[in-house]
Design a protein around this motif. Structure first.
Motif: not given
Length: 292
Positions: A210, A216, A250, A254, A257-258, A261
């Protein structure tokens, strides 16, 4: 280690975070931390990380060295001895020092000492790898003891020279091997990654993503994720947050979640569980008795 907790990360999945740092500035050996970076220039200890709601889905952490001293390794082992969620410590030893073998054998008496991290300074571009370095890498190869590699494309030729001499060394590349994410350049980095992946005991951490991506921005990372996924597969990649360095771009939430994804859509539930948890367990502990 088991837990029934679920968290705001969703889905009730389990993680083993293979890459976190803890530091206490007054110890005095974090010379890279400067007051000009107020986000990082403060103490970060386990109590702060374990209080983060998003970390509730994480059933274990690997603490990784942030200072090039044996004293910091011992500090991290002290922290691990006080908190059962810190499963292991990847410390530091100078691979050129006369004291390397004695320090290594002494630290190995602690079962939470699970690895050594070697950085770019060890693998400076050279036509010949130092004999002392190879001697100590052979010891680690014989013991099946893991190393973390904090390297970039400039250092990769030297590391590959080493691996050709110690082809069974257990190693994991930190932070995808420092690809040039901001520029989008792929060719040189990807060629080296392909060579690394040919060694069956070399893994890759999807960690430290990140921060160089500036937040993000999964679109910047996907080419590098795709290449490492193709080369290492779901059984030789592991999740790592790089907390608290990641806080520059982040939150812990975050970061998770990154990572989610970026997981390849074609990987099934079992393969995703390997990347989230089981691969790090296998790399640092063998079969072990740590359960998701």
């Amino acid at each position: 280690m088991t837990s029934n907790r679920q968290s705001s990360t969703g889905d009730g999945v389990s993680y083993l975070d293979s890459h976190v740092h803890f530091w206490k500035l007054e110890r005095g050996d974090y010379h890279w931390l400067k007051p000009s970076n107020p986000v990082l220039y403060q103490n970060y200890l386990p109590s702060e990380l374990l209080a983060i709601e998003a970390a509730d889905a994480v059933h274990g952490f690997i603490a990784v060295q942030a200072a090039p001293t044996v004293a910091e390794t011992e500090f991290l082992l002290e922290l691990a001895g006080k908190d059962k969620r810190i499963l292991g410590v990847v410390g530091w030893l100078n691979p050129f020092a006369d004291s390397f073998v004695d320090d290594y054998k002494r630290l190995r008496n602690n079962q939470q000492f699970v690895g050594i991290r070697l950085d770019r300074s060890v693998f400076e571009p050279s036509t010949e790898v130092p004999d002392r370095l190879l001697e100590h890498l052979r010891l680690l190869e014989e013991d099946g003891f893991p190393i973390d590699l904090l390297i970039g494309p400039d250092n990769m030729p030297t590391v590959l020279q080493c691996l050709r001499c110690v082809p069974h060394l257990k190693a994991v590349i930190n932070h995808l091997g420092g690809p040039p994410i901001r520029t989008g350049e792929l060719e040189l980095w990807s060629a080296y990654i392909t060579e690394f992946s040919a060694f069956p005991n070399v893994y890759c951490k999807w960690s430290g993503m990140i921060t160089p991506a500036g937040g993000m921005n999964p679109q910047l990372l996907r080419p590098y994720i795709r290449h490492t996924a193709e080369r290492f597969g779901p059984n030789r990649i592991m999740f790592g947050s790089d907390w608290p360095v990641a806080l520059m771009a982040g939150s812990y939430y975050d970061v998770v979640q990154l990572f989610e994804q970026l997981l390849p859509e074609q990987w099934n539930v079992k393969e995703r569980a390997c990347v989230r948890f089981h691969n790090a367990r296998a790399f640092y502990f063998g079969a072990g008795d740590i359960e998701a």
